[in-house]
Design an enzyme around this catalytic site. Structure first.
Site, PDB file in Angstrom:
ATOM      1  N   GLU A 155       9.918   1.308  10.574  1.00 25.31           N
ATOM      2  CA  GLU A 155      10.919   2.360  10.364  1.00 25.31           C
ATOM      3  C   GLU A 155      10.166   3.669  10.521  1.00 25.31           C
ATOM      4  O   GLU A 155       9.414   4.064   9.634  1.00 25.31           O
ATOM      5  CB  GLU A 155      11.541   2.185   8.974  1.00 25.31           C
ATOM      6  CG  GLU A 155      12.894   2.836   8.850  1.00 25.31           C
ATOM      7  CD  GLU A 155      12.782   4.252   8.328  1.00 25.31           C
ATOM      8  OE1 GLU A 155      12.689   5.171   9.163  1.00 25.31           O
ATOM      9  OE2 GLU A 155      12.781   4.420   7.112  1.00 25.31           O
ATOM     10  N   GLU A 202       9.802  16.339  14.105  1.00 29.57           N
ATOM     11  CA  GLU A 202      10.498  16.321  12.819  1.00 29.57           C
ATOM     12  C   GLU A 202      10.058  17.538  12.018  1.00 29.57           C
ATOM     13  O   GLU A 202       8.857  17.738  11.827  1.00 29.57           O
ATOM     14  CB  GLU A 202      10.083  15.074  12.026  1.00 29.57           C
ATOM     15  CG  GLU A 202      10.960  13.883  12.235  1.00 29.57           C
ATOM     16  CD  GLU A 202      10.558  12.739  11.319  1.00 29.57           C
ATOM     17  OE1 GLU A 202      11.441  12.171  10.679  1.00 29.57           O
ATOM     18  OE2 GLU A 202       9.362  12.406  11.252  1.00 29.57           O
ATOM     19  N   CYS A 213      13.484  11.060   6.883  1.00 27.19           N
ATOM     20  CA  CYS A 213      13.465  10.794   8.324  1.00 27.19           C
ATOM     21  C   CYS A 213      14.871  10.788   8.908  1.00 27.19           C
ATOM     22  O   CYS A 213      15.039  10.695  10.117  1.00 27.19           O
ATOM     23  CB  CYS A 213      12.737   9.487   8.614  1.00 27.19           C
ATOM     24  SG  CYS A 213      13.276   8.176   7.543  1.00 27.19           S
ATOM     25  N   LYS A 246       0.868  -1.183   0.000  1.00 27.09           N
ATOM     26  CA  LYS A 246       0.000   0.000   0.000  1.00 27.09           C
ATOM     27  C   LYS A 246       0.907   1.235   0.000  1.00 27.09           C
ATOM     28  O   LYS A 246       1.448   1.618   1.028  1.00 27.09           O
ATOM     29  CB  LYS A 246      -0.923   0.030   1.221  1.00 27.09           C
ATOM     30  CG  LYS A 246      -2.013   1.086   1.046  1.00 27.09           C
ATOM     31  CD  LYS A 246      -2.463   1.751   2.321  1.00 27.09           C
ATOM     32  CE  LYS A 246      -1.606   2.880   2.791  1.00 27.09           C
ATOM     33  NZ  LYS A 246      -1.481   4.044   1.886  1.00 27.09           N
ATOM     34  N   GLY A 272       6.939   5.113   8.152  1.00 26.35           N
ATOM     35  CA  GLY A 272       6.067   6.278   8.283  1.00 26.35           C
ATOM     36  C   GLY A 272       6.187   6.858   9.674  1.00 26.35           C
ATOM     37  O   GLY A 272       7.215   6.688  10.344  1.00 26.35           O
TER      38      GLY A 272
HETATM   39  P1  ADP Z   1       3.562  10.777   6.903  1.00 31.46           P
HETATM   40  O1  ADP Z   1       3.307  11.769   7.975  1.00 31.46           O
HETATM   41  O2  ADP Z   1       4.968  10.673   6.474  1.00 31.46           O
HETATM   42  O3  ADP Z   1       2.605  10.849   5.747  1.00 31.46           O
HETATM   43  P2  ADP Z   1       2.136   8.487   7.816  1.00 31.46           P
HETATM   44  O4  ADP Z   1       2.546   7.551   8.896  1.00 31.46           O
HETATM   45  O5  ADP Z   1       0.878   9.255   8.012  1.00 31.46           O
HETATM   46  O6  ADP Z   1       3.384   9.403   7.615  1.00 31.46           O
HETATM   47  O7  ADP Z   1       2.017   7.733   6.432  1.00 31.46           O
HETATM   48  C1  ADP Z   1       2.907   6.741   5.997  1.00 31.46           C
HETATM   49  C2  ADP Z   1       2.106   5.661   5.306  1.00 31.46           C
HETATM   50  O8  ADP Z   1       1.182   5.125   6.251  1.00 31.46           O
HETATM   51  C3  ADP Z   1       1.262   6.127   4.130  1.00 31.46           C
HETATM   52  O9  ADP Z   1       1.209   5.099   3.166  1.00 31.46           O
HETATM   53  C4  ADP Z   1      -0.104   6.322   4.746  1.00 31.46           C
HETATM   54  O10 ADP Z   1      -1.162   6.203   3.821  1.00 31.46           O
HETATM   55  C5  ADP Z   1      -0.125   5.169   5.712  1.00 31.46           C
HETATM   56  N1  ADP Z   1      -1.075   5.313   6.834  1.00 31.46           N
HETATM   57  C6  ADP Z   1      -1.482   6.443   7.454  1.00 31.46           C
HETATM   58  N2  ADP Z   1      -2.378   6.144   8.419  1.00 31.46           N
HETATM   59  C7  ADP Z   1      -2.540   4.802   8.413  1.00 31.46           C
HETATM   60  C8  ADP Z   1      -3.329   3.880   9.163  1.00 31.46           C
HETATM   61  N3  ADP Z   1      -4.127   4.268  10.144  1.00 31.46           N
HETATM   62  N4  ADP Z   1      -3.230   2.549   8.862  1.00 31.46           N
HETATM   63  C9  ADP Z   1      -2.415   2.140   7.875  1.00 31.46           C
HETATM   64  N5  ADP Z   1      -1.652   2.959   7.136  1.00 31.46           N
HETATM   65  C10 ADP Z   1      -1.709   4.270   7.385  1.00 31.46           C
END
Ligand code: ADP
Length: 482
Positions: free
Chosen positions: A254, A385, A288, A178, A232
């Protein structure tokens, strides 16, 4: 956006080597021009369940292929990615914003994980263990963990994907990816090339979606998925870990960083300035491992600021497709707002902006390379960050003090320092509580080296000879009554 191979631009999820459209679409935006690049089918529960079923079925065959068979297909995939570097880099700069040359470097770096793990999988040795009993033989074998869910961010739309997918596939796992909703096009282009390379049906699937929470919940709770690999935010990482506990999935996380970058008075200042700029301003500060807190020893503070300012002023901001650009746009409006909020907070608490400090005339999502001095630990940019082109500079007096300051965060991903004193180099490297340390160097990520953090920056290693272990079980076999 002009691609030589127009087929690389896909707008649907990729499941079982087929493209799945859905009536609901979401727009992928070029952050430089804020124009729509593509309207991508917004996948949901139906598509995810199909992908899980396909990956589960495919695992039975893929996991039992020989390492050499998998390796040969992965090498074909690698070759195709390299052959399509130009198109992939155009796609990357268009949806993510980074300068075209940085995109080309990311394609090479991203592809190199496929080449590396295509080689490593042939060397996933088990071992024989000296037996404590005469009539027993003890040994271990390595086996793929099963279906893997990979969730990736937007800042490296190619490399964050391949760094997970390559070791997983090489190990014999099948994958559901995803990608981030801001940058799904690179991941879909990788799928085009994976199919062309001959990866069998169901081995690699891509779910393009804006429903991260719903899709994430299915991926982290479905019993067929045996491993979740996530890059993320720490906040989402913790949630995914919690959800994964229902079926005790293997995890690699990570997560966020808050990298210190320390310039000691015994540093080579040219090296320190170049290294700090490389770490701070790459990808417009959106990595990051970007230097988030720059600590400079008091007796060289003024000269450092003067020379650092001169170099930062040379950075050229603009659309990443134009020549000579070193800073592209930030990914979206939220990113701009976060940088503004952190700067406002710092200024209200006494920090001085010596360069930049505002949006850039190139467009709404561009921010000027900025230096803010006089930073202190009560400011938000000390804790969060920044994820933008802002250098936050602090002053310190002693080594002991700065190591404590540097470790004073819940994060533990990357840290940098500059010194020419060999004793200090060892001492500081050993005392910084981080997974990765750059000494006299601002760019430390390499395919051959283990990438990963400590503390609330997560766990698990990507790249290197350790990377494939994340996707393998060590099975112990005892043969008795010999
Ligand atoms: P950033 O702030 O760098 O966007 P996120 O952690 O929000 O970091 O996003 C990183 C990835 O995690 C993206 O692919 C985002 O769509 C996904 N993501 C965000 N929220 C969720 C969630 N609740 N469950 C699964 N994936 C998520």
């Amino acid at each position: 956006m002009q691609l030589a191979n127009g087929h690389l631009l896909q707008q649907h999820s990729f499941i079982n080597n087929n493209w799945f459209s859905s009536s609901k679409k979401f727009a992928v935006i070029n952050p430089a021009s804020e124009t729509v690049l593509a309207n991508v089918s917004d996948a949901g529960k139906t598509e995810v369940l199909l992908a899980i079923e396909a990956a589960d079925l495919a695992f039975r065959k893929w996991g039992t292929k020989t390492a050499k068979e998998r390796s040969m297909l992965l090498k074909k995939w690698y070759d195709l990615i390299i052959q399509n570097t130009r198109d992939l880099a155009v796609l990357l700069t268009s949806e993510q914003g980074k300068p075209y040359n940085e995109s080309r470097a990311e394609i090479a770096y991203g592809a190199s994980f496929i080449e590396w793990f295509a080689e490593e999988c042939k060397r996933s040795y088990g071992e024989t263990i000296p037996s404590p009993a005469g009539n027993k033989r003890l040994l271990t074998i390595k086996q793929p963990v099963g279906v893997v869910a990979a969730i990736t961010p937007w800042n490296f739309p190619i490399a964050m994907v391949t760094r997970k997918i390559a070791p997983a596939l090489a190990a014999g796992c099948t994958v559901i990816l995803k990608p981030a909703e801001d940058t799904p096009l690179c991941a879909l282009a990788l799928a085009v090339l994976a199919k062309e390379a001959g990866l069998p049906e169901g081995v690699f699937n891509v779910i393009a979606t804006t429903k991260a929470q719903q899709v994430g919940e299915i991926l982290t709770t479905h019993p067929a998925i045996k491993k979740v690999s996530f890059t993320g935010s720490t906040q989402v990482g913790k949630l995914l870990m919690q959800q994964s506990s229902s079926t005790l999935k293997k995890l690699s996380l990570e997560l966020g960083g808050n990298a210190p970058c320390i310039v000691f008075d015994d540093a080579d200042l040219d090296v320190a300035i170049k290294g700090t700029i490389n770490s701070k301003y790459r990808n417009a500060g959106q990595t990051c491992v970007c230097a988030n807190r720059i600590f400079v020893q008091r007796n060289i503070y003024n000269v450092f600021i003067e020379r650092y300012t001169k170099e930062v002023n040379k950075l050229k901001v603009g659309d990443g497709m134009e020549d000579g650009i070193s800073i592209g746009p930030l990914i979206n409006e939220d990113a701009i707002n976060k940088v503004k909020y952190l700067l406002d907070d710092a200024i209200s608490k006494g920090a001085d902006v010596v360069v930049g400090g505002t949006q850039h005339k190139a467009g709404r999502l561009f921010f000027e390379p900025t230096i803010v001095t006089g930073c202190t630990i009560n400011m938000q940019l000390n804790k969060e960050e920044i994820f933008g082109p802002v250098s936050a500079v602090y002053v310190f007096d002693t080594e002991e003090e700065v190591v404590e300051l540097a470790n004073n965060t819940q994060y533990g991903l990357a840290a940098y320092f500059f010194s020419q004193n060999i004793n200090r180099v060892w001492h500081v490297a050993e005392h910084l509580q981080y997974g990765m340390i750059g000494v006299n160097e601002g760019i430390i990520s390499h395919t051959e080296a283990p990438f990963g953090g400590q503390k609330e920056s997560g766990f698990g290693k990507e790249g290197s000879r350790y990377g494939i272990e994340e996707y393998l079980h060590t099975k112990y076999i005892c043969i008795g009554n010999i």
